[in-house]
Motif scaffolding. Structure first.
Motif, PDB file in Angstrom:
ATOM      1  N   UNK A 190      54.019   9.221  36.858  1.00  0.00           N
ATOM      2  CA  UNK A 190      55.093   8.393  36.306  1.00  0.00           C
ATOM      3  C   UNK A 190      55.387   7.115  37.096  1.00  0.00           C
ATOM      4  N   UNK A 191      54.980   7.059  38.343  1.00  0.00           N
ATOM      5  CA  UNK A 191      55.273   5.885  39.170  1.00  0.00           C
ATOM      6  C   UNK A 191      54.068   5.481  40.033  1.00  0.00           C
ATOM      7  N   UNK A 192      52.903   5.300  39.414  1.00  0.00           N
ATOM      8  CA  UNK A 192      51.715   4.968  40.204  1.00  0.00           C
ATOM      9  C   UNK A 192      51.815   3.622  40.914  1.00  0.00           C
ATOM     10  N   UNK A 193      52.547   2.692  40.326  1.00  0.00           N
ATOM     11  CA  UNK A 193      52.704   1.370  40.949  1.00  0.00           C
ATOM     12  C   UNK A 193      53.437   1.490  42.282  1.00  0.00           C
ATOM     13  N   UNK A 194      54.463   2.343  42.331  1.00  0.00           N
ATOM     14  CA  UNK A 194      55.201   2.556  43.576  1.00  0.00           C
ATOM     15  C   UNK A 194      54.282   3.137  44.644  1.00  0.00           C
ATOM     16  N   UNK A 195      53.474   4.126  44.275  1.00  0.00           N
ATOM     17  CA  UNK A 195      52.549   4.723  45.253  1.00  0.00           C
ATOM     18  C   UNK A 195      51.559   3.681  45.769  1.00  0.00           C
TER      19      UNK A 195
END
Length: 134
Positions: free
Chosen positions: A57-62
């Motif tokens: 759900x939050x690959x950009x944050x990772x």
């Protein structure tokens, strides 16, 4: 999922990413030019759940945390914070659990430990909702 940082280091004539996050193995690898790679392994359920949730759900944050080189400190702090939050929650629950207090008073440590473990499982749900699945 494996996420590699954009920054690279030279090692044996090859370019290697400075940071590598493996969300399945729960590892963070830090490559430096003149030393062996440093691999940090995580084993807690909350880190596993957080990484899998974030990968979906939050690959950009990772990717940003890996590229910034802050992924290791982020996961270490999250691991500590979640564990402490669960323990605080369990402590508050046990203070008001008359069955637990009675078991401790009569020395029934097996029952007390069982109740403590049950409260720990119950405490995980709200803590995970607030800190892990975000």
């Amino acid at each position: 999922m494996i996420i590699r940082s954009k920054d690279k280091v030279q090692e044996n004539g090859k370019n290697k990413p400075v940071w590598v996050l493996d969300t399945d193995a729960l590892t963070v690898t830090h490559n430096t030019p003149d030393a062996a790679p440093s691999v940090t392994e995580f084993s807690s359920d909350h880190i596993k759940y957080h990484l899998h949730y974030s990968a979906e759900y939050r690959p950009t944050r990772l990717k940003k945390l890996v590229n910034d080189g802050t992924i290791l400190s982020y996961l270490t702090e999250l691991d500590r914070s979640v564990a402490e939050a669960i323990e605080r929650q369990v402590g508050m629950m046990l203070e008001n659990d008359t069955e637990y207090l009675r078991a401790v008073a009569v020395g029934d440590l097996a029952k007390a430990r069982g109740l403590e473990n049950m409260d720990r499982q119950i405490a995980r749900e709200p803590v995970y909702a607030a800190m892990v699945y975000v």
